[in-house]
Write a protein that holds these residues in place. Structure first.
Motif, PDB file in Angstrom:
ATOM      1  N   LEU A   1     -30.972 -48.752  35.580  1.00  0.00           N
ATOM      2  CA  LEU A   1     -32.156 -49.606  35.632  1.00  0.00           C
ATOM      3  C   LEU A   1     -32.641 -49.697  37.071  1.00  0.00           C
ATOM      4  O   LEU A   1     -31.857 -49.867  37.994  1.00  0.00           O
ATOM      5  CB  LEU A   1     -31.828 -51.006  35.096  1.00  0.00           C
TER       6      LEU A   1
ATOM      7  N   LEU B   1     -36.889 -50.673  28.405  1.00  0.00           N
ATOM      8  CA  LEU B   1     -37.246 -49.290  28.732  1.00  0.00           C
ATOM      9  C   LEU B   1     -38.215 -49.216  29.908  1.00  0.00           C
ATOM     10  O   LEU B   1     -38.263 -48.201  30.609  1.00  0.00           O
ATOM     11  CB  LEU B   1     -37.855 -48.604  27.507  1.00  0.00           C
TER      12      LEU B   1
ATOM     13  N   LEU C   1     -29.516 -46.488  25.752  1.00  0.00           N
ATOM     14  CA  LEU C   1     -30.066 -47.303  26.831  1.00  0.00           C
ATOM     15  C   LEU C   1     -29.006 -47.629  27.878  1.00  0.00           C
ATOM     16  O   LEU C   1     -29.280 -47.627  29.084  1.00  0.00           O
ATOM     17  CB  LEU C   1     -30.643 -48.600  26.254  1.00  0.00           C
TER      18      LEU C   1
ATOM     19  N   ALA D   1     -34.985 -38.965  31.737  1.00  0.00           N
ATOM     20  CA  ALA D   1     -35.544 -40.184  31.162  1.00  0.00           C
ATOM     21  C   ALA D   1     -36.426 -39.866  29.958  1.00  0.00           C
ATOM     22  O   ALA D   1     -36.334 -40.518  28.914  1.00  0.00           O
ATOM     23  CB  ALA D   1     -36.339 -40.951  32.220  1.00  0.00           C
TER      24      ALA D   1
ATOM     25  N   ARG E   1     -28.468 -45.203  30.748  1.00  0.00           N
ATOM     26  CA  ARG E   1     -29.533 -45.000  31.732  1.00  0.00           C
ATOM     27  C   ARG E   1     -29.471 -46.086  32.804  1.00  0.00           C
ATOM     28  O   ARG E   1     -29.244 -47.262  32.497  1.00  0.00           O
ATOM     29  CB  ARG E   1     -30.902 -45.045  31.046  1.00  0.00           C
TER      30      ARG E   1
ATOM     31  N   ALA F   1     -35.993 -48.846  32.881  1.00  0.00           N
ATOM     32  CA  ALA F   1     -35.077 -47.703  32.943  1.00  0.00           C
ATOM     33  C   ALA F   1     -35.649 -46.595  33.819  1.00  0.00           C
ATOM     34  O   ALA F   1     -36.863 -46.385  33.898  1.00  0.00           O
ATOM     35  CB  ALA F   1     -34.810 -47.184  31.543  1.00  0.00           C
TER      36      ALA F   1
END
Length: 258
Positions: A110, A127, A105, A135, A108, A130
């Motif tokens: 945001l 998530l 996480l 993805a 990735r 994200a």
């Protein structure tokens, strides 16, 4: 049994400690502001402790199955060394799952607005924010990790209670059946409460995750279930109830003596 209950109490205490302060702060009034690092730290702690509880409940199911199905060999099967190894494996499994999920996480980006509609930094809600390339591939990896940490212990618990059910069915004495069910009843209640809400939260696609229902279910498995576990194991345990009666009797006699 009490050795694993001690570890379960430690996990529950840490789990609620990682969640409740943020919950109380968010209920105070204005929206709680957290840095990304602080949010990921809270996620890492709660994931590690929640995952450890998943594995620990499966270990406790194996312990119950050994006690009911092999009572004469139980002392040899549940040796202190094996119990320590299983408890340590529960903690390590929780840490490994948490480290993997948090690292994936954290890699990735945001997408704005960076506003989380939740009272804690929970994985499905994060998530939703994200974005970025790859993805779908990263989300599939994270979903696979959640499947392993939830469904594999669930399979162990199901197989253990199938063996317990066969052993109880073969018993001829009703007293033995009641004793066996008393041994397993508390644990089975805790399993249903914890796994039901955790599976609903973590084993659904991110696109179908509903924030409103998610917050309610999250409150149930992060706060309500750990708070109920001491009552569940106390009220269904003859030794604990006997100790409580003796303590209350001693306090009553002391008060009457004054």
């Amino acid at each position: 049994m009490y050795y694993f209950l001690g570890h379960l109490a430690l996990v529950d205490a840490g789990f609620t400690t990682s969640v409740v302060p943020a919950l109380l702060a968010s209920l105070r009034g204005p929206a709680l502001r957290l840095s990304r690092g602080g949010c990921l730290a809270q996620l890492c702690a709660s994931l590690a402790l929640g995952s450890a509880e998943c594995v620990l409940l499966a270990v406790m199911a194996l312990d119950r199955a050994a006690a009911v199905c092999r009572p004469l060999r139980y002392a040899a099967l549940a040796s202190p060394r094996l119990c320590r190894a299983l408890a340590g494996g529960s903690w390590l499994g929780g840490l490994a799952n948490s480290a993997a999920q948090t690292a994936l996480l954290a890699a990735r980006p945001l997408c704005p607005p960076l506003r989380l509609d939740h009272f804690i930094c929970e994985l499905p809600a994060l998530l939703k924010l994200a974005c970025g390339g790859r993805a779908d591939a990263v989300e599939r990896q994270m979903f696979a990790a959640r499947v392993v940490i939830l469904l594999l212990p669930s399979g162990v618990i199901l197989a253990s209670y199938c063996a317990v059910g066969r052993a109880v069915w073969a018993m001829r004495s009703s007293g033995s059946r009641r004793k066996a069910m008393g041994t397993c009843g508390s644990h089975l209640t805790a399993v249903c409460l914890f796994y039901g809400s955790a599976i609903y939260t973590y084993l659904q696609p991110t696109r179908s995750y509903d924030q409103g229902r998610g917050k309610f279910v999250s409150l149930f498995y992060t706060v309500v279930t750990p708070a109920l576990n001491p009552l569940i194991y106390t009220l269904r345990n003859k030794e604990v109830k006997g100790a409580a009666r003796r303590l209350l009797g001693a306090l009553g006699r002391g008060h009457a003596g004054r």
